[in-house]
Each structure stands twice: as structure tokens, then as C-alpha cells.
Write a protein that holds these residues in place. Structure first.
Motif, PDB file in Angstrom:
ATOM      1  N   UNK A  15      26.869 -72.212  -6.435  1.00  0.00           N
ATOM      2  CA  UNK A  15      26.377 -71.482  -7.593  1.00  0.00           C
ATOM      3  C   UNK A  15      26.293 -72.498  -8.723  1.00  0.00           C
ATOM      4  N   UNK A  16      25.144 -72.601  -9.347  1.00  0.00           N
ATOM      5  CA  UNK A  16      24.954 -73.635 -10.353  1.00  0.00           C
ATOM      6  C   UNK A  16      24.319 -73.065 -11.614  1.00  0.00           C
ATOM      7  N   UNK A  17      24.595 -73.732 -12.720  1.00  0.00           N
ATOM      8  CA  UNK A  17      24.002 -73.322 -13.992  1.00  0.00           C
ATOM      9  C   UNK A  17      22.989 -74.369 -14.427  1.00  0.00           C
ATOM     10  N   UNK A  18      21.834 -73.900 -14.844  1.00  0.00           N
ATOM     11  CA  UNK A  18      20.782 -74.810 -15.305  1.00  0.00           C
ATOM     12  C   UNK A  18      20.744 -74.795 -16.831  1.00  0.00           C
ATOM     13  N   UNK A  19      20.972 -75.970 -17.417  1.00  0.00           N
ATOM     14  CA  UNK A  19      20.947 -76.055 -18.878  1.00  0.00           C
ATOM     15  C   UNK A  19      20.019 -77.141 -19.388  1.00  0.00           C
ATOM     16  N   UNK A  20      20.059 -78.300 -18.742  1.00  0.00           N
ATOM     17  CA  UNK A  20      19.241 -79.417 -19.223  1.00  0.00           C
ATOM     18  C   UNK A  20      18.208 -79.798 -18.166  1.00  0.00           C
ATOM     19  N   UNK A  21      17.296 -80.695 -18.573  1.00  0.00           N
ATOM     20  CA  UNK A  21      16.272 -81.141 -17.642  1.00  0.00           C
ATOM     21  C   UNK A  21      16.914 -81.904 -16.482  1.00  0.00           C
ATOM     22  N   UNK A  22      18.057 -82.523 -16.754  1.00  0.00           N
ATOM     23  CA  UNK A  22      18.707 -83.306 -15.696  1.00  0.00           C
ATOM     24  C   UNK A  22      19.343 -82.398 -14.647  1.00  0.00           C
ATOM     25  N   UNK A  23      19.668 -81.153 -15.047  1.00  0.00           N
ATOM     26  CA  UNK A  23      20.188 -80.203 -14.073  1.00  0.00           C
ATOM     27  C   UNK A  23      19.151 -79.883 -13.006  1.00  0.00           C
ATOM     28  N   UNK A  24      17.866 -79.936 -13.392  1.00  0.00           N
ATOM     29  CA  UNK A  24      16.805 -79.652 -12.423  1.00  0.00           C
ATOM     30  C   UNK A  24      16.932 -80.609 -11.249  1.00  0.00           C
ATOM     31  N   UNK A  25      17.087 -81.884 -11.579  1.00  0.00           N
ATOM     32  CA  UNK A  25      17.195 -82.907 -10.535  1.00  0.00           C
ATOM     33  C   UNK A  25      18.459 -82.697  -9.706  1.00  0.00           C
ATOM     34  N   UNK A  26      19.555 -82.416 -10.407  1.00  0.00           N
ATOM     35  CA  UNK A  26      20.847 -82.264  -9.739  1.00  0.00           C
ATOM     36  C   UNK A  26      20.807 -81.081  -8.758  1.00  0.00           C
ATOM     37  N   UNK A  27      20.292 -79.943  -9.220  1.00  0.00           N
ATOM     38  CA  UNK A  27      20.255 -78.748  -8.383  1.00  0.00           C
ATOM     39  C   UNK A  27      19.292 -78.955  -7.211  1.00  0.00           C
ATOM     40  N   UNK A  28      18.183 -79.637  -7.511  1.00  0.00           N
ATOM     41  CA  UNK A  28      17.210 -79.911  -6.462  1.00  0.00           C
ATOM     42  C   UNK A  28      17.832 -80.728  -5.332  1.00  0.00           C
ATOM     43  N   UNK A  29      18.610 -81.744  -5.732  1.00  0.00           N
ATOM     44  CA  UNK A  29      19.262 -82.574  -4.719  1.00  0.00           C
ATOM     45  C   UNK A  29      20.262 -81.752  -3.905  1.00  0.00           C
ATOM     46  N   UNK A  30      20.954 -80.835  -4.588  1.00  0.00           N
ATOM     47  CA  UNK A  30      21.906 -79.956  -3.911  1.00  0.00           C
ATOM     48  C   UNK A  30      21.211 -79.105  -2.854  1.00  0.00           C
TER      49      UNK A  30
END
Lengths: 141, 228
Positions: A15-30
Motif C-alpha cells: 500500500x503506497x501513498x503518492x505525493x511527489x513526482x518521484x513517488x510515481x517512479x518509486x511506485x512504478x518500480x514496486x
């Protein structure tokens, strides 16, 4: 929400929270690593990752972020990866238009939502004005 | 006799009030310290104990607050470092190099967010003007995900390079990404694409030769015939 597909037998992977543009990359990798984890092929990994990427960008651009839930379990008798993205943004005013190719309210190409739908096996969306939008992507293994 | 006891009691109550007032004002040293043993002394002792506990709690809170402040300062420091590194990475990750007469290469690695694409586009356009090269190869082998935003950025980069008279070739599209782009419905047919960097290089050099041989021809006209 999503009565027809929600299943108690699904197990929550993340379960992840998206806040910044960098989270997009992080969640995508996950997502990619979870897809790999349930033995999805490279093409399906890329598809689900790209579809999620489209949704995350929408959430980031239009709704100021949101939440992503990654689950795995049976859907219609087959094992699947289930990703639910929800936000508390303004909602999508004209869902039919938003789901058609080439329509955008921003500066994008307008292929985000319809493209994401084509990349997965099952696509469900619920949106309410000023309450937010929830999208569920299902990709069979 | 009765009056004296009453007076005593009044004094003690006044003392309790004074102590409580001092504690409320922040003087944690104040105690009742009653020496008389009677019905009231239980309450007095309890109040003293409470003040003791309160003092302890306050001290603990102070320590915790200091710890939190320290941690916050550390996090802020780390965030500064991360921001700095992002800036550095931005510069590092968009090198444009001239590899042959007339040919530029821009290897793209990692994620294309809006900020990076901006830097990338600026670097490329500047280099095109600076070197006068007419072919630029954008190699996206190192880009794991191409979504509509990335595709949009690529289209814009190619279009602006074209305005400066340079043709872009995109290389390094993996089979998985190729399928994904088709499913997304993005039309990249206006861009020349090659499977590998090698193919793109060979194509660019052939192009070079052609344009030297016959200036007035359109650069890609002959190659198109050969390809089809």
C-alpha cells in the motif's frame, strides 16, 4: 465500491501513498517487481507498469496525489494482479469523453485512460464530482 | 482553641493554594511538605506526588522534543542533499555528444519526468545549433517505461529539433515497449525509429554519405525507397 470484483481471498502485497513526482517512479518500480514476483512475463510486466504509470500521472497532475493498493488473488477463477488507485481529487467530469482516445483537459496526448484500459485485462472506474476517483486495474497472470 | 485550629487549617489550605499557583506558573520546585499528620496530610502528600510526576513528565517531554527537533533537522539536511543530488543528476543524465560528422547521440537513461525532459531538450537543441549536425539519435535503451507523457516529451523534442533542421532517430525500443506503445494508441509514425543504436548509427552514416553526394535531395528520400 467495485462489489462485483472485490474478493476477500485477495492478499495485500503493498500500500503506497503518492505525493511527489518521484513517488510515481518509486511506485512504478514496486509494481514491476510485484509483477515479476508473481511470474508475469516481461511484456505483461511492462504493460501493467505503463498502465499504472498513466493513472499515477493523472492522480499527480489532477488530484494532487492519492493512494495505491497492490493485491494478488483470484479473479474469475484465474490468478491476477489487482491494483487499485484512489484519489480525493475533483473527479472526472465527463467520464465518457475521458475514456475516449485523444481527449485531454490538460496538455497530454489524451491516451492515458483509454490506453491504460487497453493495457490491462479488466478496468473499472468510479468517479464522483469533488469526491475523487478510484480506478481498479486487473491483469491476469 | 477551636479558632486556632481553624486558623491553622486556613493557613494550610492557603499554603496548598500557593504551591499549586507556583506550579501552575512553572515553578516545579514548589512542594507542600506538610509536617502535621491528620486528615488533610493525605491530600497534601498526594498533591506533592502529583507535582513530582508532572515534573518528571515535563522533563521527559523536553528530552523528546529535543530529539524530535534533532531528527527534523537531520531530515531537512538529508532533503537538501537529495535535492542537490537530483540537480546534479539532471545535469549528468543528459549528455549530448557528437559521435560522427553530422551525427549527435543522446543516450537517455532512467525516467523521463518533465524536468529532465526539459533539460534534455535544451541540451540537444543547443548542441544542434552549436555543431550544425543534422542527425540526432535519441537512444532510449535505458528507459524502462514509456507512457503517454514520455512519448509526448519525445514527440515534442523531435518536433523542435526538426524546426532547427535536424532529423531525430529514436533507437533502443524494446519489444515489450513497442507492444505497449501500440496498445496505448500513441502514434509515433512521424518519428524515425530503429531497434538498436547500431541500426540508428548505420542509418545516420548512410544518410550522411547520401547528403554529401547529392545535396538537393531530401535527406531521407533514398533510404525510404530502400527500406520499403
Amino acid at each position: 465500491m467495485f462489489e462485483q470484483t472485490t474478493d476477500k481471498n485477495w492478499s495485500l502485497l503493498d500500500k503506497q501513498v503518492l505525493e511527489t513526482e518521484y513517488d510515481i517512479v518509486r511506485i512504478r518500480q514496486l509494481i514491476r517487481s510485484h509483477a515479476k514476483g508473481i511470474q508475469m512475463g516481461i511484456v505483461d510486466q511492462t504493460r501493467i507498469t505503463t498502465a499504472v504509470s498513466e493513472l499515477l500521472r493523472n492522480m499527480y497532475n489532477y488530484a494532487n496525489g492519492g493512494e495505491v493498493q497492490i493485491e494478488t488473488g483470484p479473479v474469475e477463477g484465474k490468478m491476477a494482479l489487482i491494483i487499485t488507485c484512489s484519489d480525493h481529487g475533483p473527479g472526472i467530469e465527463n467520464l465518457e469523453m475521458a475514456m475516449s482516445d485523444g481527449y485531454t483537459t490538460g496538455m497530454g496526448l489524451g491516451y492515458g485512460l483509454p490506453g491504460a484500459k487497453r493495457l490491462v485485462d479488466k478496468f473499472e472506474i468510479e468517479t464522483q464530482k469533488d469526491k475523487g476517483t478510484t480506478v481498479r486495474l486487473i491483469k491476469w497472470r | 482553641m477551636m479558632n486556632d485550629t481553624k486558623k491553622d487549617l486556613k493557613n494550610r489550605i492557603n499554603h496548598i493554594e500557593d504551591v499549586l499557583a507556583s506550579v501552575a506558573a512553572g515553578d516545579m520546585e514548589a512542594r507542600i511538605n506538610s509536617e502535621i499528620e491528620d486528615d488533610l496530610s493525605g491530600i497534601e502528600a498526594a498533591i506533592d506526588l502529583l507535582i513530582e510526576d508532572l515534573t518528571d513528565e515535563l522533563k521527559k517531554r523536553e528530552v523528546m522534543q529535543r530529539e524530535v527537533e534533532d531528527k527534523l533537522a537531520k531530515i531537512q539536511e538529508q532533503q537538501k542533499t537529495i535535492l542537490q543530488q537530483q540537480q546534479d543528476l539532471l545535469e549528468l543524465s543528459s549528455p549530448v555528444s557528437k559521435v560522427w560528422d553530422n551525427v549527435l547521440i543522446l543516450p537517455v537513461i532512467g525516467t523521463l519526468d518533465s524536468q529532465r525532459t526539459q533539460v534534455m531538450m535544451e541540451n540537444l537543441l543547443e548542441k544542434i545549433v552549436e555543431t550544425g549536425c543534422t542527425v540526432a539519435i535519441l537512444d532510449i535503451t535505458g528507459v524502462p517505461t514509456v507512457d503517454t507523457q514520455v512519448a509526448n516529451h519525445l514527440l515534442k523534442t523531435v518536433t523542435s529539433a526538426r524546426l532547427l533542421g535536424a532529423e531525430c532517430i529514436i533507437s533502443g525500443i524494446s519489444p515489450a515497449i513497442a507492444q505497449t506503445i501500440v496498445h496505448l494508441g500513441i502514434d509515433l509514425s512521424s518519428i524515425r525509429t530503429k531497434a538498436t543504436l547500431q541500426d540508428a548509427m548505420i542509418f545516420a552514416m548512410k544518410q550522411n554519405k547520401r547528403s554529401e553526394d547529392s545535396r538537393p535531395h531530401s535527406r531521407f528520400a533514398d533510404a525510404d525507397e530502400k527500406n520499403e
